[in-house]
Design an enzyme around this catalytic site. Structure first.
Site, PDB file in Angstrom:
ATOM      1  N   SER A  13       0.300   5.325  10.343  1.00  9.54           N
ATOM      2  CA  SER A  13      -0.573   3.970  10.556  1.00  9.54           C
ATOM      3  C   SER A  13      -0.209   2.833   9.556  1.00  9.54           C
ATOM      4  CB  SER A  13      -1.579   4.766  10.849  1.00  9.54           C
ATOM      5  OG  SER A  13      -2.679   3.370  11.262  1.00  9.54           O
TER       6      SER A  13
ATOM      7  N   GLU B  38      -2.696   1.099   9.560  1.00 10.47           N
ATOM      8  CA  GLU B  38      -4.607   1.658   8.583  1.00 10.47           C
ATOM      9  C   GLU B  38      -3.712   2.476   6.915  1.00 10.47           C
ATOM     10  OE1 GLU B  38      -7.321   0.830   8.317  1.00 10.47           O
ATOM     11  OE2 GLU B  38      -7.442   0.324  10.912  1.00 10.47           O
TER      12      GLU B  38
ATOM     13  N   TYR C 229      -9.583   8.223   8.259  1.00  6.27           N
ATOM     14  CA  TYR C 229      -8.661   8.234   8.841  1.00  6.27           C
ATOM     15  C   TYR C 229      -7.318   7.452   8.209  1.00  6.27           C
ATOM     16  CZ  TYR C 229      -5.546   6.296  12.563  1.00  6.27           C
ATOM     17  OH  TYR C 229      -3.739   6.687  13.573  1.00  6.27           O
TER      18      TYR C 229
END
Length: 337
Positions: free
Chosen positions: A131, A133, A154
Protein backbone atom coordinates in the site's frame (compact mmCIF):
# COMPACT_ATOMS: atom_id res chain seq x y z
CA UNK A 1 -4.75 -26.97 -19.02
CA UNK A 2 -6.32 -23.87 -17.45
CA UNK A 3 -4.36 -21.95 -14.82
CA UNK A 4 -5.69 -21.78 -11.28
CA UNK A 5 -5.52 -18.97 -8.72
CA UNK A 6 -6.30 -18.54 -5.04
CA UNK A 7 -7.52 -15.11 -3.89
CA UNK A 8 -7.70 -14.11 -0.24
CA UNK A 9 -10.08 -11.22 0.31
CA UNK A 10 -12.09 -12.37 -2.71
CA UNK A 11 -15.30 -10.75 -1.41
CA UNK A 12 -13.74 -7.28 -1.30
CA UNK A 13 -13.56 -4.61 -3.98
CA UNK A 14 -10.26 -5.77 -5.49
CA UNK A 15 -10.96 -9.45 -4.96
CA UNK A 16 -14.22 -9.37 -6.88
CA UNK A 17 -12.73 -7.45 -9.81
CA UNK A 18 -9.71 -9.76 -9.87
CA UNK A 19 -11.93 -12.85 -9.86
CA UNK A 20 -13.82 -11.48 -12.86
CA UNK A 21 -10.59 -10.69 -14.69
CA UNK A 22 -9.09 -14.12 -14.10
CA UNK A 23 -12.28 -15.90 -15.10
CA UNK A 24 -12.30 -13.89 -18.33
CA UNK A 25 -8.79 -15.20 -18.99
CA UNK A 26 -9.88 -18.81 -18.52
CA UNK A 27 -8.57 -19.36 -15.00
CA UNK A 28 -10.09 -21.64 -12.40
CA UNK A 29 -10.55 -19.26 -9.48
CA UNK A 30 -10.62 -20.17 -5.80
CA UNK A 31 -11.51 -17.66 -3.11
CA UNK A 32 -10.88 -17.80 0.64
CA UNK A 33 -13.86 -16.56 2.70
CA UNK A 34 -14.39 -16.33 6.43
CA UNK A 35 -17.27 -18.33 7.88
CA UNK A 36 -20.03 -16.13 9.31
CA UNK A 37 -23.73 -16.34 10.04
CA UNK A 38 -24.58 -14.11 7.08
CA UNK A 39 -23.45 -14.07 3.46
CA UNK A 40 -20.91 -11.45 2.43
CA UNK A 41 -20.55 -12.31 -1.23
CA UNK A 42 -22.69 -9.64 -2.87
CA UNK A 43 -19.74 -8.29 -4.89
CA UNK A 44 -19.51 -11.75 -6.51
CA UNK A 45 -23.19 -11.94 -7.41
CA UNK A 46 -22.52 -10.92 -11.01
CA UNK A 47 -20.15 -13.83 -11.46
CA UNK A 48 -22.58 -16.33 -9.95
CA UNK A 49 -25.35 -15.07 -12.19
CA UNK A 50 -23.24 -15.10 -15.35
CA UNK A 51 -24.42 -18.06 -17.46
CA UNK A 52 -20.97 -18.29 -19.06
CA UNK A 53 -19.32 -19.07 -15.70
CA UNK A 54 -22.28 -20.56 -13.82
CA UNK A 55 -20.06 -21.45 -10.87
CA UNK A 56 -18.12 -23.96 -12.94
CA UNK A 57 -14.78 -22.21 -12.49
CA UNK A 58 -15.30 -20.24 -9.27
CA UNK A 59 -14.96 -22.04 -5.95
CA UNK A 60 -15.15 -20.57 -2.44
CA UNK A 61 -13.39 -22.14 0.53
CA UNK A 62 -13.95 -21.35 4.19
CA UNK A 63 -10.76 -20.22 5.82
CA UNK A 64 -9.00 -17.40 7.62
CA UNK A 65 -5.58 -15.81 7.31
CA UNK A 66 -5.17 -16.37 11.05
CA UNK A 67 -5.42 -20.15 10.57
CA UNK A 68 -2.15 -21.45 9.18
CA UNK A 69 -3.24 -25.10 9.14
CA UNK A 70 -6.25 -24.34 6.95
CA UNK A 71 -4.06 -22.28 4.62
CA UNK A 72 -1.69 -25.21 4.17
CA UNK A 73 -4.55 -27.63 3.51
CA UNK A 74 -6.26 -25.35 1.00
CA UNK A 75 -2.99 -24.73 -0.84
CA UNK A 76 -2.28 -28.46 -1.03
CA UNK A 77 -5.78 -29.22 -2.27
CA UNK A 78 -5.79 -26.51 -4.94
CA UNK A 79 -2.09 -26.41 -5.87
CA UNK A 80 -2.66 -22.99 -7.49
CA UNK A 81 -0.47 -21.45 -10.16
CA UNK A 82 -0.96 -18.03 -8.56
CA UNK A 83 -1.89 -16.71 -5.10
CA UNK A 84 -3.16 -13.17 -4.58
CA UNK A 85 -3.12 -12.03 -0.95
CA UNK A 86 -5.72 -9.25 -0.83
CA UNK A 87 -7.15 -10.12 2.59
CA UNK A 88 -6.63 -7.50 5.33
CA UNK A 89 -8.20 -5.07 7.75
CA UNK A 90 -7.82 -2.31 5.20
CA UNK A 91 -9.50 0.73 6.75
CA UNK A 92 -6.77 3.14 7.84
CA UNK A 93 -8.86 5.08 10.38
CA UNK A 94 -10.16 1.85 11.94
CA UNK A 95 -6.57 0.63 12.34
CA UNK A 96 -6.07 3.25 15.07
CA UNK A 97 -9.00 1.74 16.98
CA UNK A 98 -7.91 -1.88 16.36
CA UNK A 99 -4.12 -1.70 16.04
CA UNK A 100 -3.29 -5.20 17.31
CA UNK A 101 -5.97 -6.86 15.20
CA UNK A 102 -4.81 -4.88 12.16
CA UNK A 103 -1.21 -5.87 12.81
CA UNK A 104 -2.19 -9.52 12.90
CA UNK A 105 -4.52 -9.84 9.89
CA UNK A 106 -2.78 -7.26 7.71
CA UNK A 107 0.86 -7.84 8.66
CA UNK A 108 1.58 -11.14 10.39
CA UNK A 109 -1.00 -12.95 8.26
CA UNK A 110 1.08 -12.25 5.16
CA UNK A 111 4.00 -14.05 6.80
CA UNK A 112 1.62 -16.86 7.77
CA UNK A 113 0.53 -17.26 4.14
CA UNK A 114 4.10 -17.20 2.85
CA UNK A 115 5.09 -19.88 5.35
CA UNK A 116 2.02 -21.93 4.39
CA UNK A 117 3.12 -21.84 0.75
CA UNK A 118 6.56 -23.04 1.80
CA UNK A 119 5.17 -25.72 4.12
CA UNK A 120 2.68 -26.98 1.54
CA UNK A 121 5.51 -27.23 -1.00
CA UNK A 122 3.42 -25.85 -3.82
CA UNK A 123 5.11 -24.11 -6.73
CA UNK A 124 3.13 -20.93 -7.06
CA UNK A 125 3.56 -17.24 -7.76
CA UNK A 126 2.52 -14.94 -4.92
CA UNK A 127 1.15 -11.41 -5.09
CA UNK A 128 1.19 -9.36 -1.86
CA UNK A 129 -1.10 -6.33 -1.72
CA UNK A 130 1.17 -3.58 -0.44
CA UNK A 131 0.00 0.00 0.00
CA UNK A 132 1.00 3.60 -0.59
CA UNK A 133 0.24 4.12 3.11
CA UNK A 134 3.66 2.60 3.75
CA UNK A 135 5.22 5.85 2.50
CA UNK A 136 3.25 7.93 4.98
CA UNK A 137 5.20 11.09 5.80
CA UNK A 138 7.81 10.69 3.05
CA UNK A 139 7.27 13.55 0.55
CA UNK A 140 5.91 12.74 -2.93
CA UNK A 141 6.32 11.67 -5.62
CA UNK A 142 6.81 8.14 -4.29
CA UNK A 143 8.18 5.17 -6.24
CA UNK A 144 9.72 1.75 -5.61
CA UNK A 145 12.88 3.31 -4.13
CA UNK A 146 11.16 5.77 -1.77
CA UNK A 147 11.82 5.15 1.96
CA UNK A 148 8.88 4.07 4.07
CA UNK A 149 7.57 6.25 6.90
CA UNK A 150 4.15 4.82 7.87
CA UNK A 151 1.77 6.99 9.88
CA UNK A 152 -0.86 4.46 10.98
CA UNK A 153 -1.06 0.93 12.39
CA UNK A 154 -2.31 -0.10 8.94
CA UNK A 155 0.76 1.38 7.26
CA UNK A 156 3.05 -0.26 9.82
CA UNK A 157 1.41 -3.65 9.21
CA UNK A 158 1.77 -3.27 5.46
CA UNK A 159 5.48 -2.50 5.84
CA UNK A 160 5.86 -5.74 7.83
CA UNK A 161 4.08 -7.69 5.08
CA UNK A 162 6.18 -6.00 2.39
CA UNK A 163 9.48 -7.00 3.99
CA UNK A 164 8.22 -10.49 4.76
CA UNK A 165 7.49 -10.93 1.05
CA UNK A 166 10.90 -9.57 0.06
CA UNK A 167 12.59 -11.85 2.61
CA UNK A 168 10.85 -15.02 1.45
CA UNK A 169 11.66 -14.16 -2.15
CA UNK A 170 15.34 -13.74 -1.36
CA UNK A 171 15.68 -16.50 1.25
CA UNK A 172 13.67 -19.27 -0.40
CA UNK A 173 13.56 -18.29 -4.05
CA UNK A 174 9.78 -17.83 -4.08
CA UNK A 175 8.22 -15.93 -6.96
CA UNK A 176 6.76 -13.33 -4.61
CA UNK A 177 6.02 -9.71 -5.52
CA UNK A 178 4.71 -6.60 -3.80
CA UNK A 179 2.21 -4.47 -5.63
CA UNK A 180 2.46 -1.03 -4.03
CA UNK A 181 -0.93 0.29 -5.02
CA UNK A 182 -2.00 3.86 -4.46
CA UNK A 183 -5.66 4.65 -3.72
CA UNK A 184 -7.94 2.90 -6.18
CA UNK A 185 -11.70 3.17 -6.01
CA UNK A 186 -14.90 2.04 -7.69
CA UNK A 187 -18.64 1.68 -7.07
CA UNK A 188 -17.74 -1.50 -5.13
CA UNK A 189 -15.70 0.39 -2.55
CA UNK A 190 -17.00 -0.09 0.99
CA UNK A 191 -19.40 2.59 2.20
CA UNK A 192 -17.18 3.68 5.11
CA UNK A 193 -14.21 4.55 2.88
CA UNK A 194 -13.98 8.27 2.19
CA UNK A 195 -14.59 8.23 -1.57
CA UNK A 196 -17.66 6.01 -1.39
CA UNK A 197 -18.89 7.85 1.69
CA UNK A 198 -18.83 11.03 -0.40
CA UNK A 199 -20.46 9.70 -3.55
CA UNK A 200 -23.15 7.82 -1.64
CA UNK A 201 -23.94 10.97 0.37
CA UNK A 202 -24.19 13.00 -2.84
CA UNK A 203 -26.77 10.59 -4.22
CA UNK A 204 -28.80 10.68 -1.00
CA UNK A 205 -28.61 14.47 -0.63
CA UNK A 206 -29.67 14.95 -4.23
CA UNK A 207 -32.67 12.67 -3.57
CA UNK A 208 -33.60 14.54 -0.39
CA UNK A 209 -32.78 11.58 1.83
CA UNK A 210 -29.79 13.05 3.67
CA UNK A 211 -29.13 16.56 4.94
CA UNK A 212 -25.42 16.72 5.77
CA UNK A 213 -22.10 15.03 5.05
CA UNK A 214 -19.63 15.05 7.95
CA UNK A 215 -15.95 14.85 7.00
CA UNK A 216 -12.52 14.91 8.57
CA UNK A 217 -9.40 16.35 6.93
CA UNK A 218 -10.32 17.84 3.55
CA UNK A 219 -6.76 18.94 2.84
CA UNK A 220 -5.19 15.48 2.48
CA UNK A 221 -3.91 14.91 -1.06
CA UNK A 222 -4.26 11.53 -2.74
CA UNK A 223 -3.60 9.77 -6.04
CA UNK A 224 -6.90 8.09 -6.95
CA UNK A 225 -7.27 5.48 -9.72
CA UNK A 226 -9.87 2.98 -10.93
CA UNK A 227 -9.84 -0.43 -9.24
CA UNK A 228 -10.56 -2.64 -12.31
CA UNK A 229 -7.43 -1.26 -13.98
CA UNK A 230 -5.32 -1.91 -10.89
CA UNK A 231 -6.24 -5.59 -10.63
CA UNK A 232 -5.00 -6.04 -14.19
CA UNK A 233 -1.71 -4.60 -12.98
CA UNK A 234 -1.63 -7.23 -10.22
CA UNK A 235 -2.05 -9.96 -12.81
CA UNK A 236 0.66 -8.50 -15.04
CA UNK A 237 3.15 -8.56 -12.16
CA UNK A 238 2.78 -12.35 -11.90
CA UNK A 239 3.21 -12.80 -15.67
CA UNK A 240 6.59 -11.04 -15.66
CA UNK A 241 9.68 -13.20 -16.10
CA UNK A 242 11.22 -12.11 -12.77
CA UNK A 243 9.59 -11.34 -9.42
CA UNK A 244 9.85 -7.62 -8.73
CA UNK A 245 7.95 -4.95 -6.80
CA UNK A 246 5.91 -2.31 -8.61
CA UNK A 247 4.05 0.92 -7.87
CA UNK A 248 0.64 1.33 -9.50
CA UNK A 249 -0.67 4.90 -9.47
CA UNK A 250 -1.85 7.73 -11.73
CA UNK A 251 0.81 10.35 -10.85
CA UNK A 252 -1.98 12.91 -10.34
CA UNK A 253 -2.87 14.78 -7.16
CA UNK A 254 -6.27 15.80 -5.82
CA UNK A 255 -7.26 16.77 -2.30
CA UNK A 256 -10.21 15.27 -0.49
CA UNK A 257 -11.81 18.70 -0.91
CA UNK A 258 -11.32 18.41 -4.69
CA UNK A 259 -12.97 15.00 -4.69
CA UNK A 260 -15.92 16.33 -2.67
CA UNK A 261 -16.35 19.34 -4.92
CA UNK A 262 -16.24 17.27 -8.13
CA UNK A 263 -18.78 14.81 -6.74
CA UNK A 264 -21.27 17.51 -5.72
CA UNK A 265 -20.70 19.47 -8.94
CA UNK A 266 -21.53 16.37 -10.98
CA UNK A 267 -24.88 16.19 -9.19
CA UNK A 268 -25.53 19.93 -9.63
CA UNK A 269 -25.09 20.71 -5.92
CA UNK A 270 -23.02 23.30 -4.05
CA UNK A 271 -20.89 21.27 -1.69
CA UNK A 272 -20.34 24.03 0.89
CA UNK A 273 -24.03 23.92 1.79
CA UNK A 274 -23.91 20.29 2.85
CA UNK A 275 -20.43 19.42 4.10
CA UNK A 276 -19.43 19.97 7.73
CA UNK A 277 -16.33 19.08 9.71
CA UNK A 278 -16.35 16.39 12.39
CA UNK A 279 -13.14 15.83 14.33
CA UNK A 280 -14.09 12.20 14.96
CA UNK A 281 -13.02 11.45 11.39
CA UNK A 282 -9.53 12.93 11.86
CA UNK A 283 -6.60 10.53 12.15
CA UNK A 284 -4.24 10.84 15.15
CA UNK A 285 -1.40 11.14 12.61
CA UNK A 286 -2.22 12.29 9.09
CA UNK A 287 -0.62 11.44 5.76
CA UNK A 288 -0.49 14.75 3.93
CA UNK A 289 0.21 13.68 0.35
CA UNK A 290 0.52 10.42 -1.61
CA UNK A 291 1.36 10.76 -5.31
CA UNK A 292 2.76 7.76 -7.13
CA UNK A 293 5.29 7.41 -9.92
CA UNK A 294 4.31 4.35 -11.96
CA UNK A 295 7.14 4.64 -14.53
CA UNK A 296 8.56 1.18 -13.76
CA UNK A 297 5.19 -0.54 -14.25
CA UNK A 298 4.68 1.31 -17.53
CA UNK A 299 8.14 0.37 -18.84
CA UNK A 300 8.31 -3.24 -17.69
CA UNK A 301 4.66 -4.33 -17.55
CA UNK A 302 3.10 -2.09 -20.18
CA UNK A 303 0.63 -0.90 -17.55
CA UNK A 304 -0.73 2.61 -17.24
CA UNK A 305 -4.00 4.08 -15.95
CA UNK A 306 -6.71 5.29 -18.27
CA UNK A 307 -9.40 6.46 -15.82
CA UNK A 308 -8.22 9.47 -13.81
CA UNK A 309 -9.86 11.05 -10.78
CA UNK A 310 -12.39 13.39 -12.47
CA UNK A 311 -13.84 10.51 -14.53
CA UNK A 312 -13.66 8.17 -11.53
CA UNK A 313 -15.77 10.59 -9.48
CA UNK A 314 -18.45 10.64 -12.17
CA UNK A 315 -18.47 6.84 -12.44
CA UNK A 316 -18.96 6.48 -8.69
CA UNK A 317 -21.61 9.20 -8.33
CA UNK A 318 -23.61 7.83 -11.25
CA UNK A 319 -23.44 4.31 -9.81
CA UNK A 320 -24.62 5.46 -6.38
CA UNK A 321 -27.47 7.48 -7.91
CA UNK A 322 -28.54 4.40 -9.88
CA UNK A 323 -28.24 2.12 -6.84
CA UNK A 324 -30.39 4.50 -4.82
CA UNK A 325 -32.99 4.65 -7.59
CA UNK A 326 -33.12 0.87 -7.63
CA UNK A 327 -33.49 0.74 -3.83
CA UNK A 328 -36.23 3.37 -3.78
CA UNK A 329 -38.16 1.48 -6.42
CA UNK A 330 -38.31 -1.46 -4.03
CA UNK A 331 -38.78 0.07 -0.59
CA UNK A 332 -39.03 3.24 1.45
CA UNK A 333 -35.80 4.81 2.70
CA UNK A 334 -35.42 6.94 5.82
CA UNK A 335 -33.91 10.43 5.88
CA UNK A 336 -30.61 10.83 7.74
CA UNK A 337 -30.31 14.10 9.64
Amino acid sequence: MAKSALITGVTGQDGSYLAELLLSKGYEVHGLVRRSSSFNTERLDGIYQDPHTANRRLFLHFGDLNDGVTLINVLRDINPDEVYNLGAQSHVRVSFDQPVFTGDVTGVAAMRLLEAVRAARVRTKIYQASSSEMFGATPPPQNEETPFYPRSPYGVAKVYAYWATRNYREAYGLFAVNGILFNHESPRRGETFVTRKVTRAVARIQAGLQEKLYMGNLGAVRDWGYAPEYVEGMWRMLQHSEPQDYVLATNTAYSVRDFVQMAFDHAGLEWEKYVEHDERYERPTEVDALIGDYSKAKTELGWEPKVLTPELVKIMVDADVQELDDERAGRNIRIDS
